[in-house]
Design a protein around this motif. Sequence first.
Motif, short mmCIF file in Angstrom:
data_model
loop_
_atom_site.label_atom_id
_atom_site.label_comp_id
_atom_site.label_asym_id
_atom_site.label_seq_id
_atom_site.Cartn_x
_atom_site.Cartn_y
_atom_site.Cartn_z
N ASP A 10 0.86 -1.19 0.00
CA ASP A 10 0.00 0.00 0.00
C ASP A 10 0.90 1.24 0.00
O ASP A 10 2.08 1.17 0.37
CB ASP A 10 -0.88 -0.04 1.26
CG ASP A 10 -1.83 1.14 1.35
OD1 ASP A 10 -2.22 1.70 0.31
OD2 ASP A 10 -2.17 1.51 2.49
N ASP A 12 -0.57 4.97 0.61
CA ASP A 12 -1.06 5.95 1.58
C ASP A 12 -1.10 5.31 2.97
O ASP A 12 -1.78 4.30 3.18
CB ASP A 12 -2.44 6.47 1.19
CG ASP A 12 -2.39 7.36 -0.05
OD1 ASP A 12 -1.50 8.22 -0.12
OD2 ASP A 12 -3.24 7.18 -0.94
N GLY A 13 -0.37 5.89 3.88
CA GLY A 13 -0.30 5.33 5.24
C GLY A 13 0.84 4.35 5.43
O GLY A 13 1.07 3.87 6.54
N ASP A 114 -0.26 -2.62 4.85
CA ASP A 114 -1.35 -1.66 4.60
C ASP A 114 -1.71 -1.00 5.94
O ASP A 114 -1.50 -1.60 6.99
CB ASP A 114 -2.57 -2.42 4.04
CG ASP A 114 -3.51 -1.54 3.24
OD1 ASP A 114 -4.10 -0.61 3.83
OD2 ASP A 114 -3.67 -1.79 2.02
N ASP A 115 -2.29 0.18 5.86
CA ASP A 115 -2.73 0.85 7.09
C ASP A 115 -4.22 0.66 7.34
O ASP A 115 -4.74 1.22 8.32
CB ASP A 115 -2.42 2.36 7.02
CG ASP A 115 -3.26 3.06 5.97
OD1 ASP A 115 -3.39 2.51 4.86
OD2 ASP A 115 -3.79 4.15 6.25
MG LIG Z 1 -3.49 3.06 2.85
#
Ligand SMILES: [Mg+2]
Length: 161
Positions: A10, A12-13, A114-115
């Motif tokens: 991922d 973002d984050g 992943d976040d």
């Molecule tokens: Mg993310």
Amino acid sequence: MQRKPILFVDVDGVISLWGFDPDDRPPGAFASVDGIIHFLSAAAGEHLLELREDFDLVWCTGWKDRANDHLPHLLGLPEPLPWLDFGTPAERTAHWKLDAVRTYAQDRPAAWIDDAFDESCHAWAAERGVPTLLVGTEPPTGLQARHVMELRAWAGTLLTS
Ligand SMILES: [Mg+2]
């Protein structure tokens, strides 16, 4: 030569961070991507370079193919990565990334960083029947050395099993 496990990445984050204290910013740099300002973790590029020794990296992000337009250059990755297309919302049955992850992974060992996992992701990982690892991050800090250690240790167990 055994094939490497997949690592779904991922952005973002994980690589693009937010929510940190502006007076205590993690190492990194702001970058304008399609007119949107992102803060890219300086550590992320190095961490991904290390992880690609043990994994076949795959972008798993709403950035889709646009990740390759920007991130290899900004992060110092030597080549573009395969990326997932998640289809339309109407085509999805669980977490918005899960169908594409499932299809790409087939029966290969796979990790995913992943976040924003949800129960459907954990259920999929638990039920797969092949080695699967989900690694969660926090958006203010993203991909950290401890995540790399966890992932590489996990990949190491596959070689001996
Ligand atoms: Mg993310």
